[in-house]
Design a protein around this motif. Sequence first.
Motif, PDB file in Angstrom:
ATOM      1  N   ARG A   1       4.827  10.281  -7.306  1.00 16.44           N
ATOM      2  CA  ARG A   1       3.772   9.512  -7.980  1.00 16.44           C
ATOM      3  C   ARG A   1       4.323   8.187  -8.461  1.00 16.44           C
ATOM      4  NH1 ARG A   1       2.504  14.900 -11.471  1.00 16.44           N
ATOM      5  NH2 ARG A   1       1.348  15.979  -9.837  1.00 16.44           N
TER       6      ARG A   1
ATOM      7  N   TYR B   1      -6.591  -1.724 -10.464  1.00 17.20           N
ATOM      8  CA  TYR B   1      -6.201  -1.070  -9.211  1.00 17.20           C
ATOM      9  C   TYR B   1      -6.995   0.217  -9.024  1.00 17.20           C
ATOM     10  CZ  TYR B   1      -3.260   2.573 -11.469  1.00 17.20           C
ATOM     11  OH  TYR B   1      -2.810   3.654 -12.185  1.00 17.20           O
ATOM     12  N   SER B   2      -6.716   0.939  -7.930  1.00 18.98           N
ATOM     13  CA  SER B   2      -7.437   2.194  -7.707  1.00 18.98           C
ATOM     14  C   SER B   2      -6.472   3.373  -7.663  1.00 18.98           C
ATOM     15  CB  SER B   2      -8.237   2.118  -6.407  1.00 18.98           C
ATOM     16  OG  SER B   2      -7.379   2.255  -5.295  1.00 18.98           O
ATOM     17  N   GLY B   3      -5.366   3.255  -8.406  1.00 18.10           N
ATOM     18  CA  GLY B   3      -4.353   4.305  -8.323  1.00 18.10           C
ATOM     19  C   GLY B   3      -3.382   3.986  -7.204  1.00 18.10           C
ATOM     20  N   GLY B   4      -2.569   4.940  -6.870  1.00 20.39           N
ATOM     21  CA  GLY B   4      -1.564   4.732  -5.828  1.00 20.39           C
ATOM     22  C   GLY B   4      -0.537   5.823  -5.919  1.00 20.39           C
ATOM     23  N   SER B   5       0.425   5.780  -5.017  1.00 20.37           N
ATOM     24  CA  SER B   5       1.461   6.818  -4.998  1.00 20.37           C
ATOM     25  C   SER B   5       2.625   6.337  -4.156  1.00 20.37           C
ATOM     26  CB  SER B   5       0.913   8.114  -4.408  1.00 20.37           C
ATOM     27  OG  SER B   5       0.764   7.973  -3.001  1.00 20.37           O
TER      28      SER B   5
ATOM     29  N   ASN C   1      -2.902  10.017 -10.600  1.00 23.33           N
ATOM     30  CA  ASN C   1      -3.038   9.163  -9.429  1.00 23.33           C
ATOM     31  C   ASN C   1      -4.193   8.192  -9.596  1.00 23.33           C
ATOM     32  OD1 ASN C   1      -3.300   8.028  -6.895  1.00 23.33           O
ATOM     33  ND2 ASN C   1      -2.705   9.852  -5.803  1.00 23.33           N
TER      34      ASN C   1
ATOM     35  N   ASP D   1       3.212   8.111  -1.527  1.00 30.06           N
ATOM     36  CA  ASP D   1       2.838   9.157  -0.577  1.00 30.06           C
ATOM     37  C   ASP D   1       3.514  10.465  -0.984  1.00 30.06           C
ATOM     38  OD1 ASP D   1       0.910   7.848   0.856  1.00 30.06           O
ATOM     39  OD2 ASP D   1       2.146   7.375   2.579  1.00 30.06           O
ATOM     40  N   ARG D   2       4.017  11.236  -0.040  1.00 32.18           N
ATOM     41  CA  ARG D   2       4.576  12.541  -0.406  1.00 32.18           C
ATOM     42  C   ARG D   2       5.880  12.459  -1.200  1.00 32.18           C
ATOM     43  NH1 ARG D   2       1.785  17.340   2.092  1.00 32.18           N
ATOM     44  NH2 ARG D   2      -0.234  16.374   1.841  1.00 32.18           N
ATOM     45  N   PHE D   3       6.439  11.254  -1.325  1.00 32.03           N
ATOM     46  CA  PHE D   3       7.697  11.147  -2.065  1.00 32.03           C
ATOM     47  C   PHE D   3       7.480  11.252  -3.572  1.00 32.03           C
ATOM     48  CE2 PHE D   3       8.682   9.233   2.015  1.00 32.03           C
ATOM     49  CZ  PHE D   3       9.859   9.893   2.323  1.00 32.03           C
TER      50      PHE D   3
ATOM     51  N   VAL E   1       3.959  11.299   6.057  1.00 30.68           N
ATOM     52  CA  VAL E   1       3.991  11.622   4.628  1.00 30.68           C
ATOM     53  C   VAL E   1       2.765  11.089   3.887  1.00 30.68           C
ATOM     54  CG1 VAL E   1       6.511  11.746   4.504  1.00 30.68           C
ATOM     55  CG2 VAL E   1       5.365   9.565   4.056  1.00 30.68           C
TER      56      VAL E   1
ATOM     57  N   PHE F   1       0.886  -1.173   0.000  1.00 31.76           N
ATOM     58  CA  PHE F   1       0.000   0.000   0.000  1.00 31.76           C
ATOM     59  C   PHE F   1       0.922   1.220   0.000  1.00 31.76           C
ATOM     60  CE2 PHE F   1      -4.389   1.489   1.353  1.00 31.76           C
ATOM     61  CZ  PHE F   1      -4.114   2.835   1.318  1.00 31.76           C
ATOM     62  N   ALA F   2       1.042   1.872  -1.160  1.00 28.05           N
ATOM     63  CA  ALA F   2       1.932   3.045  -1.310  1.00 28.05           C
ATOM     64  C   ALA F   2       3.361   2.691  -0.889  1.00 28.05           C
ATOM     65  CB  ALA F   2       1.385   4.254  -0.584  1.00 28.05           C
ATOM     66  N   ILE F   3       3.727   2.993   0.346  1.00 29.77           N
ATOM     67  CA  ILE F   3       5.104   2.721   0.777  1.00 29.77           C
ATOM     68  C   ILE F   3       5.146   1.963   2.098  1.00 29.77           C
ATOM     69  CG2 ILE F   3       6.209   4.591  -0.519  1.00 29.77           C
ATOM     70  CD1 ILE F   3       6.120   6.251   2.125  1.00 29.77           C
ATOM     71  N   THR F   4       4.202   1.038   2.295  1.00 22.76           N
ATOM     72  CA  THR F   4       4.282   0.252   3.522  1.00 22.76           C
ATOM     73  C   THR F   4       3.938  -1.216   3.286  1.00 22.76           C
ATOM     74  OG1 THR F   4       3.718   0.232   5.875  1.00 22.76           O
ATOM     75  CG2 THR F   4       1.912   0.732   4.360  1.00 22.76           C
TER      76      THR F   4
ATOM     77  N   VAL G   1      -4.541  -0.509  -3.510  1.00 23.81           N
ATOM     78  CA  VAL G   1      -3.812   0.734  -3.756  1.00 23.81           C
ATOM     79  C   VAL G   1      -2.375   0.354  -4.096  1.00 23.81           C
ATOM     80  CG1 VAL G   1      -2.938   2.877  -2.731  1.00 23.81           C
ATOM     81  CG2 VAL G   1      -5.279   2.154  -2.249  1.00 23.81           C
TER      82      VAL G   1
ATOM     83  N   ASN H   1       2.108   5.527 -14.511  1.00 22.04           N
ATOM     84  CA  ASN H   1       1.474   6.645 -15.215  1.00 22.04           C
ATOM     85  C   ASN H   1       1.940   6.713 -16.664  1.00 22.04           C
ATOM     86  OD1 ASN H   1       0.036   7.390 -12.972  1.00 22.04           O
ATOM     87  ND2 ASN H   1       1.474   8.962 -12.312  1.00 22.04           N
TER      88      ASN H   1
END
Lengths: 300, 253
Positions: free
Chosen positions: A83, A73-77, B126, A79-81, B65, A27-30, A54, A88
């Motif tokens: 996209r 999927y439903s997108g993702g990132s 996103n 987080d603040r680091f 973050v 999930f993103a970065i975890t 995610v 993309n």
Amino acid sequence: MESKVKSLREIVAEIPDEGAHIALGGFAITRNPVAFVFELIRQNKRDLTVSQIVAGLETDLLVGAGLVKKIQYSGGSLDRFGRLERINEAINKGLIDAREYSGTSMALRFLAGSMGIPFIPAKYLLGTDMLNALLEKKDDAIRVERSPFDGERYVYLRALQPDFAVIHAQYADEKGNVIIEGPYWDVETAKSAKKLFVTVEKVVSTEFIKRNPEKVVIPSLYVSAVAEVPFGAFPCSVYRFYDYDKDMLKEYAEASKDESKFKEFLQDYVLGTKDFEEFLEKVGGIRRLNKIKADPVYGY
Amino acid sequence: MSLPYTTNELMAVTAARLLRDKENVVVGLGLPQIAALLAQNTHAPNLTIIYEIGVINPEAEEMGVGVADPRLWYRAEHFTSFVGTLGSILQKGLVDVGFLGGLQVDKYGNINSTLIKTEKGIKHINGSGGAADMATWSKRLLIMMRHEKRKIVESVDYLTSVGYLRGYESRREEGLPMPEDVKIITNLCVFGFDEETRSLKLLSIHPGVKLEDVLQNTGVPLEISGEVKFTDEPTTEELELLRNKIDPQRMYI
């Protein structure tokens, strides 16, 4: 007692070379199965379909490596680091077949798969361009119907039972009882698959499991194999084990913006190392990893 | 008299005042999280804060973050799954307020958080995550956005999260539950929606902002009738809480 513990290399070798459908648990970065994805790339598993609630760093790596033909999927990132630049770009250029959902509609598809029912009705996606795009593509996972009970419009979300699911967790025993600490967004994903592979920070004794049965969120009967991969989510975080590595995430975010820089990243760290341990050594080994070890009170 | 304050402080305070005690809110990182914590520390001590990743009522000591940052999970009361939060709590109708943001919002409060259309083609950014889901089932929606002409538009490039869809009763006809209220808080003003047409309506402008600035920076024509109200200013107590307790590192205020 039969042990399900195998090496990461052996587990990945069980996946066909072409066309597998894999659900990822990050999930993103975890708690991302990063080590697993590194090995998928080394073994060149191609034409993959990837399903995820995610997406995160591991998904972006896999798409960037050119191994994914379809993603749901439903997108993702990051987080603040940043996209998910590789995903993309692949979408912008039409290189992958992207099927976009909302987070809960994906989660419910996994839930239905884990329950063995054919579909779940929900209001989610109604009125959205995700639904319009799925209907335009005649996606066979989606139907808009009226419920026989209340007569209202619902989206019927088809159950998802991917060939494989891969999650990274804190602990499992050699039977495959899995303990996840912190939120466990990936449990339905894990239980939906025909085969579930779990990479863990630490393999613990069955005695430890029996003393903590309430902490087991996935009992062994769902699990096909377990691999012990310490720091297996690096540079992403694992609650109570280690924090994310800011510098490495920044390095990835930067590299992923540009195809040639990304290819260098892939060559240096993934294809140019024989296994995850060698990669961890290459980026600084124990000195670097010691800096991100979690504080036992905070968990990060 | 109130202390001088930043625009972000005003936005956080405005959002916090729209939350009521004993409500359940789903928030993301940044100003929504700060607004919820401010409400919890003032008039809404029994507010329940939910993060879609599966975390309920944490008491973070550091800003993180994103929702995938364990900093945000510290001292939580409950951990669950995505199905547990948005698949159950939300779908059962237990979420009073959902906070949303995005790339664009249109005159009916529909939000795009997925992609932008350019002359060169689409630029994917996103996706929905849980945002579209929150827009489906939250009783009230609070949208927080930077105020720019290209962000507040006639119609969004991609409809990720449904506001009032095509206005009037179109959302209900689509089969979606009608929200009790939708508001947009920007750095210039607060928007609501007309009770009949469900189109964008100016509710108040922030102190110091000129009506002209709002009109020029909004990509939707606005009908202004009568005197325009000013957004209520933060109190000293609210500002002190924000600065000393909620975001002492000043990451978001």
